[in-house]
Design a protein around this motif. Structure first.
Motif, PDB file in Angstrom:
ATOM      1  N   ALA A  29     100.047 -45.191 105.187  1.00  0.00           N
ATOM      2  CA  ALA A  29     100.192 -44.712 104.436  1.00  0.00           C
ATOM      3  C   ALA A  29      99.469 -44.791 103.284  1.00  0.00           C
ATOM      4  N   GLY A  30      99.063 -46.575 102.916  1.00  0.00           N
ATOM      5  CA  GLY A  30      98.845 -47.151 101.897  1.00  0.00           C
ATOM      6  C   GLY A  30      97.443 -47.196 102.646  1.00  0.00           C
ATOM      7  N   ALA A  31      97.297 -47.483 104.177  1.00  0.00           N
ATOM      8  CA  ALA A  31      96.052 -48.096 104.291  1.00  0.00           C
ATOM      9  C   ALA A  31      95.304 -46.959 104.260  1.00  0.00           C
ATOM     10  N   SER A  32      95.588 -45.690 104.755  1.00  0.00           N
ATOM     11  CA  SER A  32      94.548 -44.422 104.729  1.00  0.00           C
ATOM     12  C   SER A  32      94.488 -44.148 103.877  1.00  0.00           C
ATOM     13  N   ALA A  33      95.724 -43.993 102.632  1.00  0.00           N
ATOM     14  CA  ALA A  33      94.943 -43.500 101.280  1.00  0.00           C
ATOM     15  C   ALA A  33      93.607 -44.254 100.374  1.00  0.00           C
ATOM     16  N   PHE A  34      94.317 -45.365 101.119  1.00  0.00           N
ATOM     17  CA  PHE A  34      92.713 -46.470  99.986  1.00  0.00           C
ATOM     18  C   PHE A  34      91.444 -47.016 100.979  1.00  0.00           C
ATOM     19  N   ARG A  63      88.826 -39.873 107.718  1.00  0.00           N
ATOM     20  CA  ARG A  63      90.272 -38.868 107.560  1.00  0.00           C
ATOM     21  C   ARG A  63      90.880 -39.961 108.800  1.00  0.00           C
ATOM     22  N   THR A  64      92.338 -39.327 108.521  1.00  0.00           N
ATOM     23  CA  THR A  64      93.186 -39.858 108.910  1.00  0.00           C
ATOM     24  C   THR A  64      94.873 -38.097 109.431  1.00  0.00           C
ATOM     25  N   GLU A  65      94.328 -38.550 110.734  1.00  0.00           N
ATOM     26  CA  GLU A  65      95.476 -37.601 111.142  1.00  0.00           C
ATOM     27  C   GLU A  65      97.099 -38.748 111.867  1.00  0.00           C
ATOM     28  N   ARG A  66      98.064 -38.056 110.980  1.00  0.00           N
ATOM     29  CA  ARG A  66      98.891 -38.682 112.043  1.00  0.00           C
ATOM     30  C   ARG A  66      99.659 -37.834 113.156  1.00  0.00           C
ATOM     31  N   ILE A  67     100.007 -39.176 114.097  1.00  0.00           N
ATOM     32  CA  ILE A  67     100.393 -38.919 115.834  1.00  0.00           C
ATOM     33  C   ILE A  67     101.677 -39.418 115.754  1.00  0.00           C
ATOM     34  N   GLU A  68     102.624 -39.129 116.706  1.00  0.00           N
ATOM     35  CA  GLU A  68     104.132 -39.502 116.485  1.00  0.00           C
ATOM     36  C   GLU A  68     103.450 -40.521 117.962  1.00  0.00           C
ATOM     37  N   LEU A 114      82.913 -43.987 117.522  1.00  0.00           N
ATOM     38  CA  LEU A 114      83.464 -44.542 116.931  1.00  0.00           C
ATOM     39  C   LEU A 114      84.393 -43.457 116.569  1.00  0.00           C
ATOM     40  N   ASP A 115      85.676 -43.650 117.725  1.00  0.00           N
ATOM     41  CA  ASP A 115      86.976 -43.691 116.472  1.00  0.00           C
ATOM     42  C   ASP A 115      87.944 -44.663 117.060  1.00  0.00           C
ATOM     43  N   GLY A 116      89.245 -44.321 115.802  1.00  0.00           N
ATOM     44  CA  GLY A 116      89.697 -45.571 115.631  1.00  0.00           C
ATOM     45  C   GLY A 116      91.428 -45.569 115.093  1.00  0.00           C
ATOM     46  N   GLY A 117      92.222 -45.997 114.834  1.00  0.00           N
ATOM     47  CA  GLY A 117      93.462 -45.110 114.465  1.00  0.00           C
ATOM     48  C   GLY A 117      93.986 -46.737 113.442  1.00  0.00           C
ATOM     49  N   ILE A 118      95.135 -46.402 112.533  1.00  0.00           N
ATOM     50  CA  ILE A 118      95.982 -47.411 111.958  1.00  0.00           C
ATOM     51  C   ILE A 118      96.870 -47.234 112.796  1.00  0.00           C
ATOM     52  N   VAL A 119      98.028 -48.526 113.026  1.00  0.00           N
ATOM     53  CA  VAL A 119      98.826 -48.152 113.721  1.00  0.00           C
ATOM     54  C   VAL A 119      99.729 -49.176 112.692  1.00  0.00           C
ATOM     55  N   GLU A 120     101.529 -49.004 112.812  1.00  0.00           N
ATOM     56  CA  GLU A 120     102.381 -49.153 112.112  1.00  0.00           C
ATOM     57  C   GLU A 120     102.750 -50.379 112.982  1.00  0.00           C
ATOM     58  N   CYS A 121     102.981 -52.146 112.450  1.00  0.00           N
ATOM     59  CA  CYS A 121     103.464 -52.661 112.825  1.00  0.00           C
ATOM     60  C   CYS A 121     103.804 -53.973 112.197  1.00  0.00           C
ATOM     61  N   GLY A 122     104.630 -54.606 112.456  1.00  0.00           N
ATOM     62  CA  GLY A 122     105.110 -56.079 111.719  1.00  0.00           C
ATOM     63  C   GLY A 122     104.192 -56.780 110.843  1.00  0.00           C
ATOM     64  N   ALA A 123     103.284 -56.579 111.026  1.00  0.00           N
ATOM     65  CA  ALA A 123     101.731 -57.764 110.155  1.00  0.00           C
ATOM     66  C   ALA A 123     102.191 -58.442 109.054  1.00  0.00           C
ATOM     67  N   SER A 158     105.017 -45.281 113.507  1.00  0.00           N
ATOM     68  CA  SER A 158     103.725 -44.137 113.217  1.00  0.00           C
ATOM     69  C   SER A 158     101.810 -44.870 113.980  1.00  0.00           C
ATOM     70  N   TYR A 159     101.135 -43.599 114.057  1.00  0.00           N
ATOM     71  CA  TYR A 159     100.147 -43.492 114.166  1.00  0.00           C
ATOM     72  C   TYR A 159      98.931 -42.873 113.258  1.00  0.00           C
ATOM     73  N   GLN A 160      98.077 -43.087 113.115  1.00  0.00           N
ATOM     74  CA  GLN A 160      97.028 -42.678 111.955  1.00  0.00           C
ATOM     75  C   GLN A 160      95.520 -42.890 113.067  1.00  0.00           C
ATOM     76  N   ALA A 161      95.233 -41.694 113.491  1.00  0.00           N
ATOM     77  CA  ALA A 161      94.730 -41.534 114.207  1.00  0.00           C
ATOM     78  C   ALA A 161      93.149 -41.055 113.073  1.00  0.00           C
ATOM     79  N   LEU A 162      91.965 -42.284 112.681  1.00  0.00           N
ATOM     80  CA  LEU A 162      90.525 -42.658 112.553  1.00  0.00           C
ATOM     81  C   LEU A 162      89.671 -41.834 112.951  1.00  0.00           C
ATOM     82  N   ALA A 163      88.880 -40.612 112.083  1.00  0.00           N
ATOM     83  CA  ALA A 163      87.549 -40.100 111.985  1.00  0.00           C
ATOM     84  C   ALA A 163      86.687 -41.451 111.213  1.00  0.00           C
ATOM     85  N   PHE A 164      85.910 -41.339 112.004  1.00  0.00           N
ATOM     86  CA  PHE A 164      85.195 -42.511 111.041  1.00  0.00           C
ATOM     87  C   PHE A 164      83.508 -41.566 110.815  1.00  0.00           C
TER      88      PHE A 164
END
Length: 127
Positions: A20-25, A33-38, A53-62, A43-49
């Motif tokens: 959520a913080g990364a998506s907002a930043f 733009r991001t779109e939450r995908i279950e 090129l497409d992308g995403g923000i992946v939630e993990c324990g990093a 969680s996974y936030q699809a990224l529109a650059f």
């Protein structure tokens, strides 16, 4: 001299404990733009650059956010094997997903890269 085509980066993922913080930043800074995908795991936030090129923000324990580029290849098993012979460690063996296969590699210096082989649609009249 034979010209060799380089393989394209087709997807870019940010692995973080704070999607959520990364998506907002990145949304405020770069207008991505991001779109939450279950997803099955977190969680996974699809990224529109705004380009091919497409992308995403992946939630993990990093503990530290890390970008992972995906490179499209024709034969994931062969390229993963070549990477291993060139000294890379395979963090994720080629694994099939709904849209294709991926593997993840790391170099001796710790750099990570993912290989991606999309599933191809067959032409009309073929199975």
């Amino acid at each position: 001299m034979q010209q060799v085509m380089s393989l394209p980066v087709v997807h870019l993922e940010l692995h973080t404990h704070d999607p959520a913080g990364a998506s907002a930043f990145y949304g405020r800074l770069l207008r991505w733009r991001t779109e939450r995908i279950e997803a099955r795991r977190g969680s996974y936030q699809a990224l529109a650059f705004g380009g091919p090129l497409d992308g995403g923000i992946v939630e993990c324990g990093a503990t530290r956010a890390t970008w992972l580029p995906y490179v499209e290849v024709e034969e994931i098993e062969a390229i993963t094997g070549l990477a291993r012979r060139l000294g890379a460690s395979v963090l994720l063996e080629p694994r099939e997903g709904p849209a294709g296969w991926r593997s993840v590699l790391t170099t001796s210096e710790g750099g990570e890269i993912a290989l991606w082989q999309p599933k191809r649609r067959l032409g009309r009249g073929r199975e």
